[in-house]
Design a protein around this motif. Structure first.
Motif, short mmCIF file in Angstrom:
data_model
loop_
_atom_site.label_atom_id
_atom_site.label_comp_id
_atom_site.label_asym_id
_atom_site.label_seq_id
_atom_site.Cartn_x
_atom_site.Cartn_y
_atom_site.Cartn_z
N ALA A 1 -1.83 -5.34 12.79
CA ALA A 1 -2.59 -4.18 12.60
C ALA A 1 -2.25 -3.33 11.40
N HIS A 2 -3.24 -2.88 10.81
CA HIS A 2 -3.06 -1.79 9.50
C HIS A 2 -3.93 -1.05 9.24
N GLU A 3 -3.51 -0.02 8.51
CA GLU A 3 -4.44 0.97 8.05
C GLU A 3 -5.33 0.78 6.67
N CYS A 4 -6.54 1.11 6.88
CA CYS A 4 -7.40 1.21 5.51
C CYS A 4 -8.26 2.19 5.51
N PHE B 1 -4.46 2.44 0.18
CA PHE B 1 -4.35 1.21 0.83
C PHE B 1 -4.62 -0.25 0.08
N PHE B 2 -4.99 0.01 -1.04
CA PHE B 2 -5.27 -1.05 -1.98
C PHE B 2 -4.52 -1.01 -3.21
N HIS B 3 -3.52 -1.87 -3.62
CA HIS B 3 -2.54 -1.81 -4.77
C HIS B 3 -3.67 -1.78 -6.06
N PRO B 4 -2.98 -0.50 -6.94
CA PRO B 4 -3.63 -0.35 -8.42
C PRO B 4 -3.66 -1.61 -9.12
N GLN B 5 -2.67 -2.47 -8.74
CA GLN B 5 -2.45 -3.63 -9.74
C GLN B 5 -3.54 -4.72 -9.35
N PHE B 6 -4.16 -4.93 -8.32
CA PHE B 6 -5.19 -5.83 -7.87
C PHE B 6 -6.48 -5.56 -8.92
N SER B 7 -7.07 -6.45 -9.38
CA SER B 7 -8.24 -6.45 -9.99
C SER B 7 -9.36 -5.70 -9.23
N ARG B 8 -10.32 -5.02 -9.90
CA ARG B 8 -11.54 -4.22 -9.27
C ARG B 8 -12.56 -5.10 -9.80
N ASP B 9 -12.67 -6.02 -10.41
CA ASP B 9 -13.95 -6.64 -10.87
C ASP B 9 -13.95 -8.20 -9.95
N THR B 10 -13.11 -8.29 -9.14
CA THR B 10 -13.40 -9.47 -8.11
C THR B 10 -13.28 -8.82 -6.76
N PRO C 1 0.78 -1.10 -0.02
CA PRO C 1 0.09 -0.16 -0.04
C PRO C 1 0.73 1.30 -0.03
N ALA C 2 0.17 2.50 -0.02
CA ALA C 2 0.97 3.74 0.15
C ALA C 2 1.15 3.50 1.86
N TYR C 3 1.97 4.46 1.99
CA TYR C 3 2.82 4.28 3.43
C TYR C 3 1.72 3.98 4.53
N ASP C 4 1.72 2.95 5.36
CA ASP C 4 0.81 2.37 6.14
C ASP C 4 1.69 2.36 7.45
N HIS C 5 1.68 3.32 8.36
CA HIS C 5 2.50 3.60 9.53
C HIS C 5 2.29 2.29 10.55
#
Length: 536
Positions: A400-403, A497-506, A130-134
């Motif tokens: 634990a992580h940010e979302c 916090f969600f990578h752009p390479q992941f599919s958006r249709d699933t 993700p983008a920076y997730d402290h």
């Protein structure tokens, strides 16, 4: 089928019965829709066309196809130790690629980190970050696997005695604004999974020094031993263990009583101010439960209008007696101790605005693992396709992580902050997405939203109201989805916090898009919402 020729498709159920309207005739022309969208000059119409194109035409490929999308990971040439004013740092399990240099040219961020291709035997899978997730950096140290650090910061860290990539990363973190850290969504290193073992202690040592340097004395670090990547549980002492809990309900007295009983029994040491909001209950058994709750210190408020979740909670929040608020559904059961202690502990960080836990259904299927924006051009729960206690993609269900958001079925936030932001949006999101909208407004105001998998509750989901499948409810649901897209379309298109390479249709984390994304730096900052007129 996009060949300009008509095709007839028979559409039927799994038992072979044709559906209404079958057969369907389809004719499509190669790239015609894409070319039409790309020809749009107006920027607003272009963004709308881009979202429509993504929803209609995106193709998915398996995670194992990552090497085919990015053939540069087969490049055998190693990266230089430094270039373009940066020092390149990595764990011993990571082999940086020479192509890292071209991405650092003209960069001005203090820290830049990259995705990795993970190898396990002959297999290659992506570690998409993700983008920076402290919060995730604290508990997993993910960004220190492979990063580029500005040379002056590197020299300063070395003078201070930092001698491992993890220690150097944490030392630099004390000198910079974390919002300036860049993530480049491209693989620039190959990580041998079998060699990650030494990273665990390296991370724990660096983390302890960082927390000590930041005067976080009342913190415990509990390492986890059941993970591939470093993992630990950070527990912070709670300065004021007092919480107002708001539970809207309609009938379902037995379920409400079980919720309240488990809430009290499983959260010792927390001063609970319990508010039950009765929305037109008419069952005698539920009235008796209300009496029992009042006898044991709870308060019952009446809401005699139709169901408006946002308004109900906003009105109840005005009666809060404690500095922290918990929004809780009546169909949640606390099956383990310490849930509220964990969530309040996360709020001890001044810049954390809301926290939520892992939720699972009675069947042990995960119901909530944080909210992800983007799939199906909307918002959805992460890891709904997993069984508890699955580790999650990248072991996100171990740290634990940010979302983007956490669900209002169990959310803890600060009372003053909730009031400052105006509470839940009552007009645009009376039932759905008010929790998502609130969390995104928190992020736009500079606060972090944290999901913790260290505690878990059971959620029976929509028992009181039922699901949104009736005509009137479904129509309202469609409007609220559209309002979410209108107000937060810029985040839906690029959830940090969600990578752009992941599919958006699933469902999230299940597949990749078929086209490599651009190597554009990503930050965790979320822009303010697009405001609509009050009369719309």
């Amino acid at each position: 089928l996009a060949d300009g020729e008509p095709h007839v498709l028979r559409v039927e159920t799994s038992t072979g019965q044709p559906l209404y309207g079958s057969p369907v005739t389809i004719i499509a022309y190669p790239n015609a829709f894409r070319e039409a969208c790309e020809a749009v000059a107006d920027p607003v119409r272009s963004r709308m066309a881009d979202m429509a194109l993504t929803r209609l035409m995106e193709n998915s490929v398996p995670l194992a196809a990552y090497g085919e999308l990015f053939p540069e990971i087969e490049d055998p040439h190693p990266a230089p130790d430094s270039c373009h004013g940066y020092q390149i740092l990595h764990h011993e399990s990571v082999q940086p690629l020479a192509s890292i240099a071209q991405l650092l040219e003209n960069m001005d961020a203090p820290i830049v980190y990259f995705d990795l291709a993970m190898t396990s035997g002959a297999e290659c899978y992506p570690l998409l970050l993700p983008a920076y997730d402290h919060e995730r950096q604290l508990e997993q140290g993910y960004a220190a696997l492979l990063f580029a650090l500005r040379s002056d910061l590197y020299a300063e860290a070395r003078r201070a005695g930092a001698d491992t990539p993890s220690a150097i990363f944490f030392h630099a973190l004390q000198q910079i604004d974390p919002s300036e850290i860049l993530h480049i969504p491209r693989p620039r290193g190959i990580c041998d999974e079998a060699r990650l073992a030494s990273l665990h202690q390296e991370h724990l040592d660096a983390l302890a020094e960082y927390l000590d340097a930041n005067a976080e004395a009342d913190v415990e670090i509990w390492p986890r031993k059941d993970t591939v990547f470093p993992a630990c549980h950070i527990r912070r002492a709670i300065s004021e263990p007092a919480l107002t809990v708001i539970i809207p309900t309609r009938n379902q007295g037995r379920m409400l009583w079980e919720c309240v009983q488990s809430l009290r029994a499983r959260n010792p040491g927390i001063d609970l101010d319990l508010i039950i909001v009765d929305n037109l209950s008419d069952e005698p058994a539920t009235a008796k439960v209300f009496e029992q709750i009042e006898k044991t210190g709870g308060r019952i408020l009446e809401f005699d209008s139709g169901f408006n979740y946002a308004l109900i909670n906003n009105l109840a929040a005005r009666h809060a007696r404690h500095p922290n608020l918990c929004f809780l559904n009546n169909d949640v059961a606390f099956s383990e101790p310490g849930v509220l202690t964990e969530l309040l502990g996360r709020l001890q960080s001044d810049n954390v605005g809301a926290v939520g836990p892992l939720m699972r259904r009675a069947s042990d299927i995960i119901q909530h693992g944080g909210v992800v924006l983007g799939p199906h051009a909307g918002a959805c729960h992460a890891f709904e396709d997993r069984m508890y206690p699955d580790v999650g993609y990248g072991e996100l269900l171990r740290v634990a992580h940010e979302c983007a958001a956490v669900t209002g079925a169990l959310m803890v936030t600060r009372t003053a902050l909730f009031e400052e932001l105006g509470g839940f949006e009552e007009r645009l999101f009376p039932v759905n997405f008010n929790d998502v909208d609130y969390c995104l407004r928190l992020r736009a105001a500079g606060y972090r939203v944290v999901f913790s998998p260290h505690v878990c509750v059971q959620h029976f989901e929509s028992v009181s109201r039922g699901r949104e499948n009736r005509s009137v409810s479904a129509t309202r649901m469609l409007r609220e989805v559209q309002m979410l897209r209108e107000r937060w379309g810029h985040v839906i298109r690029n959830d940090p916090f969600f990578h752009p390479q992941f599919s958006r249709d699933t469902l999230p984390y299940r597949a990749l898009t078929s086209r490599p994304v651009k190597a554009v730096g990503r930050k965790s900052v979320i822009e303010a919402p697009r405001l609509s007129p009050r009369w719309s």
